[in-house]
Design a protein around this motif. Sequence first.
Motif, PDB file in Angstrom:
ATOM      1  N   ASN A 196       0.826  -1.197   0.000  1.00  0.00           N
ATOM      2  CA  ASN A 196       0.000   0.000   0.000  1.00  0.00           C
ATOM      3  C   ASN A 196       0.861   1.248   0.000  1.00  0.00           C
ATOM      4  OD1 ASN A 196      -2.742  -0.231  -0.240  1.00  0.00           O
ATOM      5  ND2 ASN A 196      -3.168   0.498   1.816  1.00  0.00           N
ATOM      6  N   GLU A 197       0.341   2.328  -0.565  1.00  0.00           N
ATOM      7  CA  GLU A 197       1.063   3.597  -0.632  1.00  0.00           C
ATOM      8  C   GLU A 197       0.869   4.404   0.644  1.00  0.00           C
ATOM      9  OE1 GLU A 197       0.398   5.874  -4.164  1.00  0.00           O
ATOM     10  OE2 GLU A 197       0.394   4.086  -5.427  1.00  0.00           O
ATOM     11  N   TRP A 198       1.875   5.212   0.954  1.00  0.00           N
ATOM     12  CA  TRP A 198       1.852   6.072   2.138  1.00  0.00           C
ATOM     13  C   TRP A 198       1.685   7.528   1.728  1.00  0.00           C
ATOM     14  CZ3 TRP A 198       2.116   4.448   7.182  1.00  0.00           C
ATOM     15  CH2 TRP A 198       2.419   3.092   7.383  1.00  0.00           C
ATOM     16  N   GLN A 199       1.031   8.275   2.584  1.00  0.00           N
ATOM     17  CA  GLN A 199       0.943   9.721   2.439  1.00  0.00           C
ATOM     18  C   GLN A 199       1.701  10.299   3.626  1.00  0.00           C
ATOM     19  OE1 GLN A 199      -3.051  11.258   2.429  1.00  0.00           O
ATOM     20  NE2 GLN A 199      -2.419  13.200   1.552  1.00  0.00           N
ATOM     21  N   SER A 200       2.785  11.013   3.350  1.00  0.00           N
ATOM     22  CA  SER A 200       3.679  11.478   4.405  1.00  0.00           C
ATOM     23  C   SER A 200       3.382  12.932   4.783  1.00  0.00           C
ATOM     24  CB  SER A 200       5.124  11.358   3.914  1.00  0.00           C
ATOM     25  OG  SER A 200       6.007  11.751   4.918  1.00  0.00           O
ATOM     26  N   PHE A 201       3.436  13.220   6.089  1.00  0.00           N
ATOM     27  CA  PHE A 201       3.237  14.561   6.621  1.00  0.00           C
ATOM     28  C   PHE A 201       4.407  14.881   7.549  1.00  0.00           C
ATOM     29  CE2 PHE A 201      -0.885  12.645   5.785  1.00  0.00           C
ATOM     30  CZ  PHE A 201      -1.428  13.564   4.900  1.00  0.00           C
ATOM     31  N   PRO A 202       5.586  15.202   6.981  1.00  0.00           N
ATOM     32  CA  PRO A 202       6.783  15.368   7.797  1.00  0.00           C
ATOM     33  C   PRO A 202       6.678  16.481   8.846  1.00  0.00           C
ATOM     34  CG  PRO A 202       7.242  15.834   5.460  1.00  0.00           C
ATOM     35  CD  PRO A 202       5.830  15.361   5.558  1.00  0.00           C
ATOM     36  N   ASP A 203       5.933  17.553   8.565  1.00  0.00           N
ATOM     37  CA  ASP A 203       5.792  18.637   9.556  1.00  0.00           C
ATOM     38  C   ASP A 203       5.045  18.169  10.801  1.00  0.00           C
ATOM     39  OD1 ASP A 203       7.120  20.284   7.828  1.00  0.00           O
ATOM     40  OD2 ASP A 203       5.345  21.380   7.157  1.00  0.00           O
ATOM     41  N   HIS A 204       4.241  17.120  10.658  1.00  0.00           N
ATOM     42  CA  HIS A 204       3.477  16.582  11.782  1.00  0.00           C
ATOM     43  C   HIS A 204       4.063  15.258  12.293  1.00  0.00           C
ATOM     44  CE1 HIS A 204       0.388  19.642  11.572  1.00  0.00           C
ATOM     45  NE2 HIS A 204       0.429  19.515  10.263  1.00  0.00           N
ATOM     46  N   GLY A 205       5.178  14.841  11.705  1.00  0.00           N
ATOM     47  CA  GLY A 205       5.854  13.648  12.174  1.00  0.00           C
ATOM     48  C   GLY A 205       5.039  12.384  12.027  1.00  0.00           C
ATOM     49  N   MET A 206       4.305  12.252  10.918  1.00  0.00           N
ATOM     50  CA  MET A 206       3.502  11.057  10.724  1.00  0.00           C
ATOM     51  C   MET A 206       3.287  10.756   9.250  1.00  0.00           C
ATOM     52  SD  MET A 206      -0.296  12.163  11.962  1.00  0.00           S
ATOM     53  CE  MET A 206      -0.309  13.807  12.591  1.00  0.00           C
ATOM     54  N   ALA A 207       2.871   9.533   8.990  1.00  0.00           N
ATOM     55  CA  ALA A 207       2.511   9.093   7.645  1.00  0.00           C
ATOM     56  C   ALA A 207       1.258   8.232   7.743  1.00  0.00           C
ATOM     57  CB  ALA A 207       3.661   8.301   7.021  1.00  0.00           C
ATOM     58  N   PHE A 208       0.372   8.354   6.743  1.00  0.00           N
ATOM     59  CA  PHE A 208      -0.890   7.613   6.692  1.00  0.00           C
ATOM     60  C   PHE A 208      -0.840   6.572   5.585  1.00  0.00           C
ATOM     61  CE2 PHE A 208      -4.066  11.117   8.237  1.00  0.00           C
ATOM     62  CZ  PHE A 208      -3.431  11.156   9.455  1.00  0.00           C
ATOM     63  N   ASN A 209      -1.492   5.456   5.838  1.00  0.00           N
ATOM     64  CA  ASN A 209      -1.646   4.407   4.853  1.00  0.00           C
ATOM     65  C   ASN A 209      -3.107   3.961   4.940  1.00  0.00           C
ATOM     66  OD1 ASN A 209      -1.761   1.747   3.676  1.00  0.00           O
ATOM     67  ND2 ASN A 209       0.458   1.626   3.870  1.00  0.00           N
ATOM     68  N   VAL A 210      -3.912   4.337   3.953  1.00  0.00           N
ATOM     69  CA  VAL A 210      -5.322   3.939   3.955  1.00  0.00           C
ATOM     70  C   VAL A 210      -5.398   2.516   3.397  1.00  0.00           C
ATOM     71  CG1 VAL A 210      -7.637   4.388   3.066  1.00  0.00           C
ATOM     72  CG2 VAL A 210      -6.155   6.296   3.736  1.00  0.00           C
ATOM     73  N   VAL A 211      -5.735   1.587   4.262  1.00  0.00           N
ATOM     74  CA  VAL A 211      -5.801   0.185   3.880  1.00  0.00           C
ATOM     75  C   VAL A 211      -7.092  -0.102   3.118  1.00  0.00           C
ATOM     76  CG1 VAL A 211      -5.832  -2.187   4.756  1.00  0.00           C
ATOM     77  CG2 VAL A 211      -4.367  -0.467   5.849  1.00  0.00           C
ATOM     78  N   TYR A 212      -8.217   0.428   3.623  1.00  0.00           N
ATOM     79  CA  TYR A 212      -9.501   0.163   2.984  1.00  0.00           C
ATOM     80  C   TYR A 212     -10.546   1.135   3.492  1.00  0.00           C
ATOM     81  CZ  TYR A 212     -12.471  -2.807   0.138  1.00  0.00           C
ATOM     82  OH  TYR A 212     -13.256  -3.279  -0.865  1.00  0.00           O
ATOM     83  N   SER A 213     -11.576   1.333   2.699  1.00  0.00           N
ATOM     84  CA  SER A 213     -12.699   2.174   3.121  1.00  0.00           C
ATOM     85  C   SER A 213     -13.979   1.603   2.537  1.00  0.00           C
ATOM     86  CB  SER A 213     -12.499   3.618   2.637  1.00  0.00           C
ATOM     87  OG  SER A 213     -12.510   3.678   1.218  1.00  0.00           O
ATOM     88  N   THR A 214     -15.088   1.927   3.194  1.00  0.00           N
ATOM     89  CA  THR A 214     -16.406   1.598   2.654  1.00  0.00           C
ATOM     90  C   THR A 214     -17.235   2.866   2.685  1.00  0.00           C
ATOM     91  OG1 THR A 214     -17.405   0.997   4.790  1.00  0.00           O
ATOM     92  CG2 THR A 214     -16.294  -0.773   3.563  1.00  0.00           C
TER      93      THR A 214
END
Length: 193
Positions: free
Chosen positions: A40-58
Amino acid sequence: MTNDTKSPEGSPSPLRPITRCITGHNPQTGQAIIERDTLNEWQSFPDHGMAFNVVYSTNSMPANLAQDADLTAHDATIASGKLGLVPPGGTVCRVVDFAPGNPCVVHRTRSLDIGVIVEGTVEMVLDSGERKVLGRGDVVVQRATMHGWANPSQTEWARVMFVLQDIEPFEVAGKEVVEELGEARDVVKSSGN
């Protein structure tokens, strides 16, 4: 582990990549099959010290699996670029990696969130001033409260898997509970709920 290590799929986190395996059915035999098996792809937010990976949604509850309607809806939601914290009337499974010493972003989701600490340690911070340190295997059921997440380690990354589901409107202390993103506006779009 250090803050400057990069994983192969674009997350700033050195934690292991996430493989997303989605099952389905063989239309001729009805037997279970692996429909998708991807990193899965990551969305990085370096200013907030985190990265998101959306696994699934409905986009509905209960989810509609007939003719892979849920897969089609998830693909459309991701392609739209408009996914907020939780889809109105639906669910989202998101993995968040927190950098060592990340800044805590206090926000409120108008959702029921179940968070499982997968790696490291996180500190849940509530607007009341209460704080709770949680480690690998701990679970938080966050019920539309004003909260934030901090990684208290100065050297180790942390990973939390969250499953959020939309909720019915309700009031607390005479006020309707609504989504409040605060500084998280820089990280996520509004859910519109």
